[in-house]
Design a protein around this motif. Structure first.
Motif, PDB file in Angstrom:
ATOM      1  N   ALA A 165      23.555 -19.802  38.171  1.00 17.01           N
ATOM      2  CA  ALA A 165      24.203 -21.274  38.417  1.00 17.01           C
ATOM      3  C   ALA A 165      23.235 -22.255  37.843  1.00 17.01           C
ATOM      4  N   GLY A 166      22.221 -22.229  38.449  1.00 19.54           N
ATOM      5  CA  GLY A 166      21.053 -23.378  38.224  1.00 19.54           C
ATOM      6  C   GLY A 166      20.433 -23.312  36.880  1.00 19.54           C
ATOM      7  N   TYR A 167      20.392 -22.115  36.389  1.00 23.11           N
ATOM      8  CA  TYR A 167      19.535 -21.996  34.901  1.00 23.11           C
ATOM      9  C   TYR A 167      20.575 -22.629  33.880  1.00 23.11           C
ATOM     10  N   ILE A 168      21.792 -21.954  33.918  1.00 21.30           N
ATOM     11  CA  ILE A 168      22.745 -22.534  32.816  1.00 21.30           C
ATOM     12  C   ILE A 168      23.113 -23.916  33.115  1.00 21.30           C
ATOM     13  N   THR A 169      22.999 -24.714  34.180  1.00 16.49           N
ATOM     14  CA  THR A 169      23.546 -25.780  34.033  1.00 16.49           C
ATOM     15  C   THR A 169      22.185 -26.681  33.781  1.00 16.49           C
ATOM     16  N   GLU A 170      21.043 -26.259  34.076  1.00 14.84           N
ATOM     17  CA  GLU A 170      19.884 -27.001  33.511  1.00 14.84           C
ATOM     18  C   GLU A 170      19.317 -26.823  31.950  1.00 14.84           C
TER      19      GLU A 170
END
Length: 395
Positions: free
Chosen positions: A70-75
């Motif tokens: 979730a963090g990787y895709i958002t960033e």
């Protein structure tokens, strides 16, 4: 799950090794990366990030793995949005095409350093003061609103406050000297635009960190996951720039999608802050039993919004027209600017792209192509590019 110091050291060494590899094997020799090269290396870096996420799933569990992705895709999505600004800065300074990779790598390294500082600062604040979630949530909601404003990516970054200070108090030159940071101008050592554009990108990176770090802290408070998701989202950003160059304008609804994602995470942060509330003027300092958004739901919303945004952008006829017109303008300006590149093959490539875009624009419905801003100016720029090319052919 607590991450041991050994894992931290191995992770940091691996990231530094990737950056060193990028510099010594791709950047040291100035060149314009071909589309194939950019595509292959962009895929490799995404693959490395995915493999790392799978390892997190295996050794850290489903929750930790979901938080990482979730963090990787958002960033990553926010990084793509940042490329718009990088594109404007590089175009404003008229950085030669073959030297743009060095500028981008500096931007990535500075981004990583700035974000790392903000990550540890944010973690320290969160551990000490639960009310920080209110601040982070407010930052994201304000950012989401700003993304909806027209002209968000149109500011001229080549004459910002930092640049004006540098030009006022330091000896600078308006001419590039290869990829050198300093040169001799009028018998004095002077700063080149190469150094100035790096400073400009570094300054904007700090502003980007103020948005991206609260966003990922809204998905996980695990510092290791925050750091690795942020670091891997920046890896391969240089290659992605050349891969998406000319296609960035195509994602006309990206700002709306990012605004929805940041607003969603902002609401999640405020709800979490209410759940952990200890502010005396809110519910007498007692926690409020509100619904908390799960990581699984967050991941589903992020992926769903991004897919909808990309598909809507690709299917939009207005988007196709806007992309072709913006690309034609950019390529015409690049061709007219003799400082753009010293490579004749690169100039010929740009001219071929320009003529292809002209054909595409002429085949479009006039109601879409006539909506573009400064149509008369763009036509003059394209005509000037044709004139210069005709003179070049006569030589």
């Amino acid at each position: 799950m607590n991450v041991s110091p050994l894992i931290w050291v191995i992770t940091i060494v691996a990231i530094l090794a990737l950056l060193a590899f990028d510099y010594f094997f791709h950047i040291r020799k100035a060149h314009v990366p071909a589309l194939k090269e950019a595509g292959i290396w962009s895929s490799i870096y995404v693959g490395i990030a995915v493999i790392f996420g799978v390892l997190v799933f295996i050794f850290g569990g489903v929750t930790m793995g979901s938080e990482y992705f979730a963090g990787y895709i958002t960033e990553k999505a926010l990084s793509v949005d940042n490329l718009f600004v990088f594109l404007i800065i590089i175009a404003s300074f008229k950085v030669p095409r073959e030297d743009q990779q060095k500028v981008l790598l500096f931007g990535i390294v500075f981004s990583l350093l700035a974000r790392t500082g903000f990550i540890f600062l944010g973690a320290a604040l969160i551990n000490s003061y639960a009310w920080v979630f209110y601040i982070f949530g407010l930052i994201l909601l304000i950012t989401a609103g700003n993304l909806l404003k027209p002209g968000d990516h149109e500011a001229d970054q080549s004459n910002n406050f930092i640049m004006r200070l540098a030009k006022r108090f330091m000896h600078t030159t308006d001419h590039f000297d290869g990829d050198k940071l300093f040169t001799v101008h009028n018998g004095k050592r002077a700063l080149t635009p190469m150094l100035l554009v790096m400073v400009s990108i570094g300054g904007t990176d700090i502003l980007f960190a103020l948005d991206s770090i609260p966003a990922i802290f809204g998905l996980t408070q695990n510092v290791y996951i925050v750091f690795t998701a942020t670091a891997f989202s920046l890896m391969g950003l240089r290659q992605l720039y050349f891969l998406l160059d000319g296609l960035l304008d195509r994602l006309i609804y990206l700002s709306y999608g990012l605004a929805a994602i940041l607003a969603f995470i902002g609401v999640k942060l405020v709800l979490h802050a209410l759940h952990e509330n200890n502010l005396p003027f809110i519910n007498d300092g007692e926690p409020i039993p509100v619904i908390e958004i799960s990581t699984g739901l967050s991941l589903s919303v992020i992926i769903g919004v991004l897919l909808l945004t990309v598909i809507a952008s690709l299917l939009s006829k207005a988007g196709k027209a806007q992309t072709a017109i913006n690309s034609a303008r950019r390529h015409a300006v690049s061709y007219i600017d003799l400082g753009y590149t010293a490579d004749p093959m690169e100039r010929e490539r740009i001219y071929r792209l320009l003529t292809a875009e002209e054909s595409q624009i002429l085949a479009m419905d006039p109601k879409y192509r006539n909506k573009a801003k400064d149509v008369a100016t763009i036509r003059q720029q394209v005509a000037e590019a044709h004139r210069l090319h005709a003179e070049y052919d006569k030589k």
